[in-house]
Design a protein around this motif. Structure first.
Motif, PDB file in Angstrom:
ATOM      1  N   GLY A 166       6.466  -4.094   2.582  1.00  0.00           N
ATOM      2  CA  GLY A 166       4.987  -2.864   2.879  1.00  0.00           C
ATOM      3  C   GLY A 166       3.983  -2.981   1.676  1.00  0.00           C
ATOM      4  O   GLY A 166       2.972  -2.881   1.860  1.00  0.00           O
ATOM      5  N   ILE A 167       4.538  -3.524   0.596  1.00  0.00           N
ATOM      6  CA  ILE A 167       3.483  -3.683  -0.779  1.00  0.00           C
ATOM      7  C   ILE A 167       2.614  -4.586  -0.670  1.00  0.00           C
ATOM      8  O   ILE A 167       1.786  -5.206  -0.099  1.00  0.00           O
ATOM      9  CB  ILE A 167       4.265  -3.481  -2.178  1.00  0.00           C
ATOM     10  N   ARG A 168       3.426  -5.951   0.068  1.00  0.00           N
ATOM     11  CA  ARG A 168       2.762  -7.152   0.635  1.00  0.00           C
ATOM     12  C   ARG A 168       1.854  -6.629   1.716  1.00  0.00           C
ATOM     13  O   ARG A 168       0.621  -7.811   1.134  1.00  0.00           O
ATOM     14  CB  ARG A 168       3.825  -8.101   0.563  1.00  0.00           C
ATOM     15  N   ALA A 169       2.286  -6.505   2.272  1.00  0.00           N
ATOM     16  CA  ALA A 169       1.557  -6.395   3.276  1.00  0.00           C
ATOM     17  C   ALA A 169       0.158  -5.476   3.254  1.00  0.00           C
ATOM     18  O   ALA A 169      -1.079  -5.783   3.776  1.00  0.00           O
ATOM     19  CB  ALA A 169       1.835  -5.339   4.711  1.00  0.00           C
ATOM     20  N   ILE A 170       0.253  -4.209   2.665  1.00  0.00           N
ATOM     21  CA  ILE A 170      -0.743  -3.854   2.095  1.00  0.00           C
ATOM     22  C   ILE A 170      -1.623  -4.179   1.171  1.00  0.00           C
ATOM     23  O   ILE A 170      -3.020  -4.310   1.395  1.00  0.00           O
ATOM     24  CB  ILE A 170      -0.942  -1.771   1.064  1.00  0.00           C
ATOM     25  N   GLY A 171      -0.845  -4.839   0.200  1.00  0.00           N
ATOM     26  CA  GLY A 171      -1.770  -6.147  -0.600  1.00  0.00           C
ATOM     27  C   GLY A 171      -2.577  -6.916  -0.087  1.00  0.00           C
ATOM     28  O   GLY A 171      -3.918  -7.123  -0.295  1.00  0.00           O
ATOM     29  N   CYS A 190      -8.777  14.623   3.813  1.00  0.00           N
ATOM     30  CA  CYS A 190      -7.265  15.177   4.256  1.00  0.00           C
ATOM     31  C   CYS A 190      -7.122  13.978   5.094  1.00  0.00           C
ATOM     32  O   CYS A 190      -6.110  13.593   4.673  1.00  0.00           O
ATOM     33  CB  CYS A 190      -8.314  16.481   5.220  1.00  0.00           C
ATOM     34  N   SER A 191      -8.053  12.849   5.402  1.00  0.00           N
ATOM     35  CA  SER A 191      -7.112  12.067   6.156  1.00  0.00           C
ATOM     36  C   SER A 191      -7.080  10.503   5.474  1.00  0.00           C
ATOM     37  O   SER A 191      -6.023  10.151   5.532  1.00  0.00           O
ATOM     38  CB  SER A 191      -8.727  11.058   7.081  1.00  0.00           C
ATOM     39  N   ILE A 192      -6.898  10.902   4.169  1.00  0.00           N
ATOM     40  CA  ILE A 192      -6.055  10.112   3.365  1.00  0.00           C
ATOM     41  C   ILE A 192      -4.825  10.527   2.430  1.00  0.00           C
ATOM     42  O   ILE A 192      -4.326   9.424   2.480  1.00  0.00           O
ATOM     43  CB  ILE A 192      -7.516   9.626   1.613  1.00  0.00           C
ATOM     44  N   ILE A 193      -5.048  11.577   2.183  1.00  0.00           N
ATOM     45  CA  ILE A 193      -4.159  12.476   1.888  1.00  0.00           C
ATOM     46  C   ILE A 193      -2.941  12.101   3.383  1.00  0.00           C
ATOM     47  O   ILE A 193      -1.865  11.739   2.554  1.00  0.00           O
ATOM     48  CB  ILE A 193      -3.706  13.640   1.442  1.00  0.00           C
ATOM     49  N   ALA A 194      -3.321  12.276   4.161  1.00  0.00           N
ATOM     50  CA  ALA A 194      -2.485  11.591   5.544  1.00  0.00           C
ATOM     51  C   ALA A 194      -1.672  10.419   6.256  1.00  0.00           C
ATOM     52  O   ALA A 194      -1.006  10.129   5.921  1.00  0.00           O
ATOM     53  CB  ALA A 194      -3.507  12.637   6.750  1.00  0.00           C
ATOM     54  N   GLY A 195      -3.080  10.026   5.775  1.00  0.00           N
ATOM     55  CA  GLY A 195      -2.575   8.940   6.071  1.00  0.00           C
ATOM     56  C   GLY A 195      -1.368   7.990   5.008  1.00  0.00           C
ATOM     57  O   GLY A 195      -0.453   6.719   5.125  1.00  0.00           O
ATOM     58  N   LEU A 196      -2.621   7.992   3.654  1.00  0.00           N
ATOM     59  CA  LEU A 196      -0.976   7.992   2.597  1.00  0.00           C
ATOM     60  C   LEU A 196       0.249   8.511   2.560  1.00  0.00           C
ATOM     61  O   LEU A 196       1.208   7.547   2.430  1.00  0.00           O
ATOM     62  CB  LEU A 196      -2.003   7.518   1.260  1.00  0.00           C
ATOM     63  N   THR A 197       0.213   9.694   2.662  1.00  0.00           N
ATOM     64  CA  THR A 197       1.632  10.334   2.752  1.00  0.00           C
ATOM     65  C   THR A 197       2.610   9.811   3.717  1.00  0.00           C
ATOM     66  O   THR A 197       3.829   9.869   3.856  1.00  0.00           O
ATOM     67  CB  THR A 197       0.910  10.933   2.373  1.00  0.00           C
ATOM     68  N   GLY A 198       1.742   9.819   5.066  1.00  0.00           N
ATOM     69  CA  GLY A 198       2.473   9.127   6.015  1.00  0.00           C
ATOM     70  C   GLY A 198       3.163   7.767   6.292  1.00  0.00           C
ATOM     71  O   GLY A 198       4.124   7.360   6.834  1.00  0.00           O
ATOM     72  N   LEU A 199       2.104   6.525   5.637  1.00  0.00           N
ATOM     73  CA  LEU A 199       2.004   5.895   4.926  1.00  0.00           C
ATOM     74  C   LEU A 199       3.881   5.661   4.156  1.00  0.00           C
ATOM     75  O   LEU A 199       5.262   5.028   4.824  1.00  0.00           O
ATOM     76  CB  LEU A 199       1.543   4.448   4.590  1.00  0.00           C
ATOM     77  N   LEU A 200       4.288   5.906   3.441  1.00  0.00           N
ATOM     78  CA  LEU A 200       5.114   6.526   2.281  1.00  0.00           C
ATOM     79  C   LEU A 200       6.176   6.962   2.979  1.00  0.00           C
ATOM     80  O   LEU A 200       7.361   6.738   2.401  1.00  0.00           O
ATOM     81  CB  LEU A 200       4.109   6.952   1.156  1.00  0.00           C
ATOM     82  N   LYS A 201       6.545   8.214   3.533  1.00  0.00           N
ATOM     83  CA  LYS A 201       6.857   8.768   4.473  1.00  0.00           C
ATOM     84  C   LYS A 201       8.092   9.412   2.942  1.00  0.00           C
ATOM     85  O   LYS A 201       9.185   8.835   3.351  1.00  0.00           O
ATOM     86  CB  LYS A 201       7.159   8.261   5.160  1.00  0.00           C
ATOM     87  N   GLY A 202       7.646   9.633   2.289  1.00  0.00           N
ATOM     88  CA  GLY A 202       8.460  10.193   0.873  1.00  0.00           C
ATOM     89  C   GLY A 202       9.745   9.062   0.320  1.00  0.00           C
ATOM     90  O   GLY A 202      10.656   9.550  -0.701  1.00  0.00           O
ATOM     91  N   GLN A 203       8.659   8.137   0.413  1.00  0.00           N
ATOM     92  CA  GLN A 203      10.081   6.986  -0.091  1.00  0.00           C
ATOM     93  C   GLN A 203       9.363   5.803  -1.106  1.00  0.00           C
ATOM     94  O   GLN A 203       7.911   5.946  -0.828  1.00  0.00           O
ATOM     95  CB  GLN A 203      10.717   5.614   0.757  1.00  0.00           C
ATOM     96  N   THR A 240      -3.290   1.299  10.843  1.00  0.00           N
ATOM     97  CA  THR A 240      -3.387   2.528   9.670  1.00  0.00           C
ATOM     98  C   THR A 240      -4.643   2.577   8.447  1.00  0.00           C
ATOM     99  O   THR A 240      -5.136   2.961   8.801  1.00  0.00           O
ATOM    100  CB  THR A 240      -2.321   3.141   9.555  1.00  0.00           C
ATOM    101  N   ILE A 241      -4.516   0.332   7.976  1.00  0.00           N
ATOM    102  CA  ILE A 241      -4.882   0.976   7.282  1.00  0.00           C
ATOM    103  C   ILE A 241      -6.209  -0.634   7.440  1.00  0.00           C
ATOM    104  O   ILE A 241      -7.133  -0.556   6.557  1.00  0.00           O
ATOM    105  CB  ILE A 241      -4.134   0.520   5.693  1.00  0.00           C
ATOM    106  N   ASN A 242      -5.806  -1.474   8.231  1.00  0.00           N
ATOM    107  CA  ASN A 242      -6.108  -2.735   7.564  1.00  0.00           C
ATOM    108  C   ASN A 242      -8.047  -2.596   9.003  1.00  0.00           C
ATOM    109  O   ASN A 242      -7.689  -2.139  10.687  1.00  0.00           O
ATOM    110  CB  ASN A 242      -6.016  -3.425   8.527  1.00  0.00           C
ATOM    111  N   MET A 243      -8.717  -2.935   8.182  1.00  0.00           N
ATOM    112  CA  MET A 243     -10.432  -2.590   8.923  1.00  0.00           C
ATOM    113  C   MET A 243     -11.061  -3.701   8.704  1.00  0.00           C
ATOM    114  O   MET A 243     -12.048  -3.589   8.194  1.00  0.00           O
ATOM    115  CB  MET A 243     -10.786  -0.877   8.143  1.00  0.00           C
ATOM    116  N   ASP A 244     -10.637  -4.459   8.614  1.00  0.00           N
ATOM    117  CA  ASP A 244     -11.636  -5.941   8.615  1.00  0.00           C
ATOM    118  C   ASP A 244     -12.713  -6.329   9.653  1.00  0.00           C
ATOM    119  O   ASP A 244     -13.519  -6.425   9.083  1.00  0.00           O
ATOM    120  CB  ASP A 244     -11.018  -6.881   8.791  1.00  0.00           C
ATOM    121  N   GLY A 245     -12.587  -6.023  10.708  1.00  0.00           N
ATOM    122  CA  GLY A 245     -13.879  -5.702  11.842  1.00  0.00           C
ATOM    123  C   GLY A 245     -14.389  -4.919  11.038  1.00  0.00           C
ATOM    124  O   GLY A 245     -16.670  -5.004  11.375  1.00  0.00           O
TER     125      GLY A 245
END
Length: 427
Positions: free
Chosen positions: A84-89, A65-78, A303-308
């Motif tokens: 954004g793509i560069r940041a996620i990469g 559930c959290s992956i679906i909520a997190g990814l759709t919240g990140l994209l927000k229908g767009q 939301t997605i950066n978890m280096d530590g």
């Protein structure tokens, strides 16, 4: 008995303590019970097992559930734009690199050697898994069965695919997105309820393990703390400095000086989300990142950066494997890297998240979840370091993208007095 004019109620002192402190007290109490009454302590194992089973109950629906909520919240229908793509990469690559450093620290320093809690026999299905078999099984034939069987990688792949499909569906997908978001909120609440039982579950598990294996299992925990902190320093000072020099041609010294306030808040709060306003101020006023870049890149990072967290996963997973006498192979390392990198998409940047993700990682490679009890008592100490790395990585990526997009004010970045007038106590 009166206490300042009121009836003294000892249990209120306990209930008002933060969870990390109660868990640490529970861990130390369990060790004392195990050392003082070793035979009786063995009787507490069912209580600890019940706590472990409760955590296992949460993991698959929580991550789904959290992956679906997190990814759709990140994209927000767009569709994500170039920034954004560069940041996620950048974030996913740095997370994968961080867990490699964590695995390297665990392999070199061997924090679990000496605990002698094995031997432990992993499930045959995991032992016999090969790279070719894993690749063919990466996409589930039956996603419901994958969820039932707890096949973590298959669940994550299906969750990511479903999130992308729901986002692409536009208005028709919004009801399902709201439902999964609501379920994710419910699962996080349930997780908090279960984790409130951690002091008692950890106490029971530590009493059983200390009664069975002796007090020697405590010493390796100091090595875990040392390995995680050393790995965090190596990642921030080594990797981040190298990226600034190689990709942005910038002096890292001002970067480290400019983010120290954000690092301090991250270290004390253990929350990337709480630190976000401080991070945005540091990025704009001290590092010269444009408000447009900072406003887009930093929330994605929170939301997605978890280096530590990824680095911590590598050290602790190897610690558990070494403590229980399990030999991990290259394929197991690849699974750990994949699990942590993909799961970071939906993992909340709040205290205690790393402990739940550790449960997911141990399950994926067939390691005993009793190892969670060993880490739980010191998790807060580790959480402070890994959150500091997470926030430092968020700010690094904002600088790299600002430089790439020509939206980085070099006059501010190179000014040693930039942002000195900012009063962060107002945040």
């Amino acid at each position: 008995m009166l206490f300042h004019g009121r009836a003294f109620k000892p249990w209120r002192i306990w209930t008002r303590r933060p969870l990390w402190l109660k868990t640490l007290i529970g861990m130390l109490t369990g060790v004392a019970i195990g050392l003082g009454w070793s035979e009786q302590a063995l009787l507490l194992k069912p209580v600890g097992t019940l706590f472990v089973n409760t955590i296992q109950m949460l993991m698959v629906p929580l991550i789904f559930c959290s992956i679906i909520a997190g990814l759709t919240g990140l994209l927000k229908g767009q569709t994500l734009d170039r920034v954004g793509i560069r940041a996620i990469g950048y974030y996913l690559c740095s997370t994968a690199l961080a867990i490699c450093i964590g695995l390297m620290m665990g392999w070199l320093l061997e924090p679990g050697v000496g605990a002698d809690m094995g031997p432990y026999q992993r499930p045959e299905a995991i032992q016999d898994l090969t790279l070719a078999t894993a690749l063919t099984q990466l996409v589930p034939r039956n996603p419901i069965q994958a969820i039932v069987d707890g096949k973590i990688l298959q669940v994550i792949v299906f969750a990511v695919a479903l999130a992308l499909a729901l986002n692409a569906s536009g208005r028709r997908g919004r009801p399902a997105i709201r439902a999964f978001t609501s379920l994710a909120d419910g699962m996080f609440t349930l997780t908090q309820m279960v984790m409130s039982l951690a002091p008692y579950g950890v106490c029971a598990l530590m009493a059983w393990m200390t009664g069975k294996y002796g007090g020697a299992i405590m010493l390796p925990l100091l090595k875990v703390i040392g390995a995680v902190y050393l790995g965090c320093l190596l990642h921030v000072l080594g990797v981040y400095s190298s990226l600034l020099l190689l990709l942005a041609r910038l002096n890292p010294l001002h970067y480290f000086k400019s983010i120290i306030d954000a690092q301090a808040v991250a270290f004390t709060s253990s929350s990337s989300e709480i630190t976000l306003p401080i991070s945005q101020t540091c990025a704009e006023r001290r590092l010269g990142v444009s408000p447009r870049i900072a406003a887009k890149v930093l929330p994605i990072g929170a939301t997605i950066n978890m280096d530590g967290t990824a680095l911590y996963q590598g050290v602790t997973a190897l610690f558990v494997a070494q403590a229980f006498g399990v030999d991990l192979h290259l394929f197991d390392y690849l699974i750990i890297i994949s699990i942590v990198t993909l799961a970071s998409i939906g993992t909340a940047g709040t205290p205690g998240t790393g402990l739940m993700l550790l449960t997911l990682t141990l399950t994926a490679v067939g390691l005993p979840l009793e190892g969670v009890a060993l880490i739980a008592g010191i998790d807060r100490i580790l959480d402070m370091a890994r959150t500091t790395v997470n926030v430092s990585g968020d700010l690094l990526v904002s600088v790299l993208i600002g430089r790439r997009e020509e939206e980085l004010d070099l006059a501010i970045y190179q000014d040693p007095r930039a942002g000195e007038e900012i009063d962060f106590s107002a945040h």
